[in-house]
Design a protein around this motif. Structure first.
Motif, PDB file in Angstrom:
ATOM      1  N   CYS A 192       0.841  -1.199   0.000  1.00 21.50           N
ATOM      2  CA  CYS A 192       0.000   0.000   0.000  1.00 21.50           C
ATOM      3  C   CYS A 192       0.872   1.243   0.000  1.00 21.50           C
ATOM      4  O   CYS A 192       1.770   1.391   0.828  1.00 21.50           O
ATOM      5  CB  CYS A 192      -0.884  -0.029   1.253  1.00 21.50           C
ATOM      6  N   GLY A 193       0.615   2.127  -0.948  1.00 21.15           N
ATOM      7  CA  GLY A 193       1.413   3.339  -1.062  1.00 21.15           C
ATOM      8  C   GLY A 193       1.109   4.350   0.022  1.00 21.15           C
ATOM      9  O   GLY A 193       1.838   5.314   0.225  1.00 21.15           O
ATOM     10  N   SER A 194       0.016   4.125   0.754  1.00 20.21           N
ATOM     11  CA  SER A 194      -0.386   5.099   1.770  1.00 20.21           C
ATOM     12  C   SER A 194       0.271   4.792   3.108  1.00 20.21           C
ATOM     13  O   SER A 194       0.898   5.636   3.715  1.00 20.21           O
ATOM     14  CB  SER A 194      -1.910   5.087   1.896  1.00 20.21           C
ATOM     15  N   CYS A 195       0.157   3.521   3.583  1.00 20.46           N
ATOM     16  CA  CYS A 195       0.695   3.225   4.912  1.00 20.46           C
ATOM     17  C   CYS A 195       1.740   2.125   4.879  1.00 20.46           C
ATOM     18  O   CYS A 195       2.296   1.775   5.916  1.00 20.46           O
ATOM     19  CB  CYS A 195      -0.434   2.870   5.878  1.00 20.46           C
ATOM     20  N   TYR A 226      -4.518  -3.997  -3.176  1.00 22.93           N
ATOM     21  CA  TYR A 226      -5.750  -3.356  -3.604  1.00 22.93           C
ATOM     22  C   TYR A 226      -5.695  -3.179  -5.103  1.00 22.93           C
ATOM     23  O   TYR A 226      -4.652  -2.908  -5.656  1.00 22.93           O
ATOM     24  CB  TYR A 226      -5.917  -1.985  -2.949  1.00 22.93           C
ATOM     25  N   ALA A 244      -7.453  -0.889  -6.985  1.00 20.00           N
ATOM     26  CA  ALA A 244      -7.536   0.483  -7.471  1.00 20.00           C
ATOM     27  C   ALA A 244      -7.948   1.391  -6.316  1.00 20.00           C
ATOM     28  O   ALA A 244      -8.369   0.926  -5.271  1.00 20.00           O
ATOM     29  CB  ALA A 244      -8.592   0.567  -8.579  1.00 20.00           C
ATOM     30  N   HIS A 245      -7.818   2.714  -6.523  1.00 15.72           N
ATOM     31  CA  HIS A 245      -8.333   3.659  -5.544  1.00 15.72           C
ATOM     32  C   HIS A 245      -9.849   3.545  -5.511  1.00 15.72           C
ATOM     33  O   HIS A 245     -10.490   3.385  -6.551  1.00 15.72           O
ATOM     34  CB  HIS A 245      -7.960   5.085  -5.972  1.00 15.72           C
ATOM     35  N   ARG A 246     -10.401   3.637  -4.326  1.00 14.41           N
ATOM     36  CA  ARG A 246     -11.851   3.620  -4.190  1.00 14.41           C
ATOM     37  C   ARG A 246     -12.297   4.920  -3.560  1.00 14.41           C
ATOM     38  O   ARG A 246     -11.708   5.357  -2.567  1.00 14.41           O
ATOM     39  CB  ARG A 246     -12.276   2.478  -3.263  1.00 14.41           C
ATOM     40  N   ALA A 247     -13.332   5.514  -4.133  1.00 16.40           N
ATOM     41  CA  ALA A 247     -13.927   6.688  -3.513  1.00 16.40           C
ATOM     42  C   ALA A 247     -15.187   6.236  -2.808  1.00 16.40           C
ATOM     43  O   ALA A 247     -16.025   5.568  -3.388  1.00 16.40           O
ATOM     44  CB  ALA A 247     -14.256   7.731  -4.566  1.00 16.40           C
ATOM     45  N   ILE A 248     -15.287   6.561  -1.554  1.00 13.11           N
ATOM     46  CA  ILE A 248     -16.448   6.145  -0.770  1.00 13.11           C
ATOM     47  C   ILE A 248     -17.160   7.389  -0.281  1.00 13.11           C
ATOM     48  O   ILE A 248     -16.567   8.226   0.417  1.00 13.11           O
ATOM     49  CB  ILE A 248     -16.017   5.275   0.426  1.00 13.11           C
ATOM     50  N   GLN A 249     -18.419   7.527  -0.679  1.00 20.43           N
ATOM     51  CA  GLN A 249     -19.205   8.673  -0.234  1.00 20.43           C
ATOM     52  C   GLN A 249     -19.602   8.475   1.228  1.00 20.43           C
ATOM     53  O   GLN A 249     -20.010   7.389   1.623  1.00 20.43           O
ATOM     54  CB  GLN A 249     -20.485   8.802  -1.079  1.00 20.43           C
ATOM     55  N   LEU A 250     -19.501   9.530   2.007  1.00 17.37           N
ATOM     56  CA  LEU A 250     -19.994   9.454   3.380  1.00 17.37           C
ATOM     57  C   LEU A 250     -21.187  10.374   3.585  1.00 17.37           C
ATOM     58  O   LEU A 250     -22.172   9.978   4.180  1.00 17.37           O
ATOM     59  CB  LEU A 250     -18.892   9.805   4.387  1.00 17.37           C
ATOM     60  N   GLU A 251     -21.068  11.610   3.124  1.00 19.08           N
ATOM     61  CA  GLU A 251     -22.113  12.628   3.323  1.00 19.08           C
ATOM     62  C   GLU A 251     -22.526  12.633   4.803  1.00 19.08           C
ATOM     63  O   GLU A 251     -23.700  12.503   5.137  1.00 19.08           O
ATOM     64  CB  GLU A 251     -23.337  12.328   2.433  1.00 19.08           C
ATOM     65  N   HIS A 252     -21.550  12.787   5.653  1.00 16.99           N
ATOM     66  CA  HIS A 252     -21.765  12.589   7.089  1.00 16.99           C
ATOM     67  C   HIS A 252     -21.452  13.881   7.836  1.00 16.99           C
ATOM     68  O   HIS A 252     -20.364  14.442   7.660  1.00 16.99           O
ATOM     69  CB  HIS A 252     -20.831  11.462   7.541  1.00 16.99           C
TER      70      HIS A 252
END
Lengths: 226, 113
Positions: free
Chosen positions: A2-5, A11, A13-21
């Motif tokens: 993982c390039g982030s941590c 993984y 691909a990048h995933r976009a997850i909507q929260l609208e929270h």
């Protein structure tokens, strides 16, 4: 990897997850739970906020003395450290619980939920929540109160409503305290009220001196009318 | 500083979503913060790594979409821009308008790896 941590999970691909929270959703949920309890038990709950040293605790001790024959009163005290204020309230005979927030600069609804669970409040009573002394942060956190009250003392300067507009915009009542000191300080009461009305045209205003018992009757009348 | 508390709430919400959607790393978190919400953006960005240090969001970057403040003046029957709560309506000079936008504090979405 993982390039982030740097973890080994693969993984695709990048995933976009909507929260609208809403960030404060959990606090709001806790606040509404508190509010429901207060309504169910016919409890008037007041969130009292101000700078440190404006006279909140002294005003509360005078209020309890004036009202305790009419209404059962309980107090939740909020400070970073010590139980000094709770001890002063306890001397009046009122039920009191001290919350020490440690490093935090405000009370939140979760803390109030635990406090009221522990205190077993009576029906038809008044609960004062004396928030941490701070004209900024407490205003953001709904505690479930009936009304928000901001206290300002005449030793602080009449420009506070403009300097701290968020607090004064969200309050229902502004109490100008320590008015017995007006002859000795440069505080323009009318200007302070005008500034406050700019930020909140429907803000109600009262003036008191807790130490000299000035304006306490009008303040107590306001409280019981809510 | 209340921005740290807000960061803790953000981390809680992200962690809850991580459990639901089964992911372990968040790279970006998009927020909508209103100009009238009483939040200092820099303090929020500064506080976030500390609040997120033991979470799936520990390496996440906050991206903040600023929402401008707006109000509606009933006297002028017009929408106005509001930068501060003490601003007067530019049309009538009074303060009796309703705030219609600018108090948002929302997590819009996040990106995971």
């Amino acid at each position: 990897m993982c390039g982030s941590c740097g973890c080994d999970t693969e993984y695709s691909a990048h995933r976009a997850i909507q929260l609208e929270h809403d960030i404060l959703a959990q606090n709001q949920k806790n606040a509404e739970s508190n509010r429901s309890l207060f309504i169910a038990k016919n409890i008037l709950a007041f969130n009292l906020m101000s700078s440190p040293g404006s006279g909140k605790t002294t005003l509360l001790t005078k209020t309890i003395t004036s009202l305790k024959h009419k209404k059962n009163i309980a107090v939740i005290e909020g400070d970073q450290q010590t139980d000094f204020d709770a001890k002063k309230i306890a001397e009046t005979g009122a039920k009191v619980l001290q919350i020490n927030t440690g490093k935090s600069c405000h009370l939140d609804a979760h803390q109030i939920h635990h406090a009221i669970t522990e205190m077993s409040l009576e029906n038809n009573s008044i609960l004062f929540i004396e928030n941490v002394g701070n004209l900024v942060c407490p205003a953001l956190f709904d505690l479930g109160e009936t009304k928000k009250i901001v206290l300002i003392s005449v030793t602080e300067g009449e420009d506070k409503p403009l300097k701290y507009p968020y607090m004064f915009h969200h309050a229902h009542l502004m109490v100008i305290n320590k008015i017995d000191l007006l002859p000795y300080v440069d505080f323009d009461v009318n200007q302070c009220i005008a500034y406050a009305k700019r930020v909140n045209p429907v803000l109600e205003i009262l003036q008191t001196s807790a130490t000299k018992n000035i304006g306490i009757d009008a303040w107590c009348d306001w409280l019981v009318r809510q | 500083m209340h921005e740290f508390s807000l960061c803790q709430y953000i981390v809680e919400a992200v962690e809850a979503k991580a459990c639901e959607k089964n992911f372990q790393c968040v790279s970006v978190i998009w927020l909508e913060i209103g100009e009238l919400a009483g939040v200092d953006y820099r303090s929020l960005v500064f506080s976030f790594p500390i609040a997120a240090s033991d979470s799936v969001a520990k390496n996440a970057v906050l991206k903040i979409i600023s929402i401008e403040g707006k109000g509606f003046c009933a006297l002028c029957q017009k929408e106005i821009g509001v930068k501060n709560y003490f601003d007067a309506c530019p049309g009538c000079g009074l303060h009796d308008y309703q705030i219609t936008q600018g108090k948002e504090l929302r997590i819009v979405k996040m990106e995971t790896n």
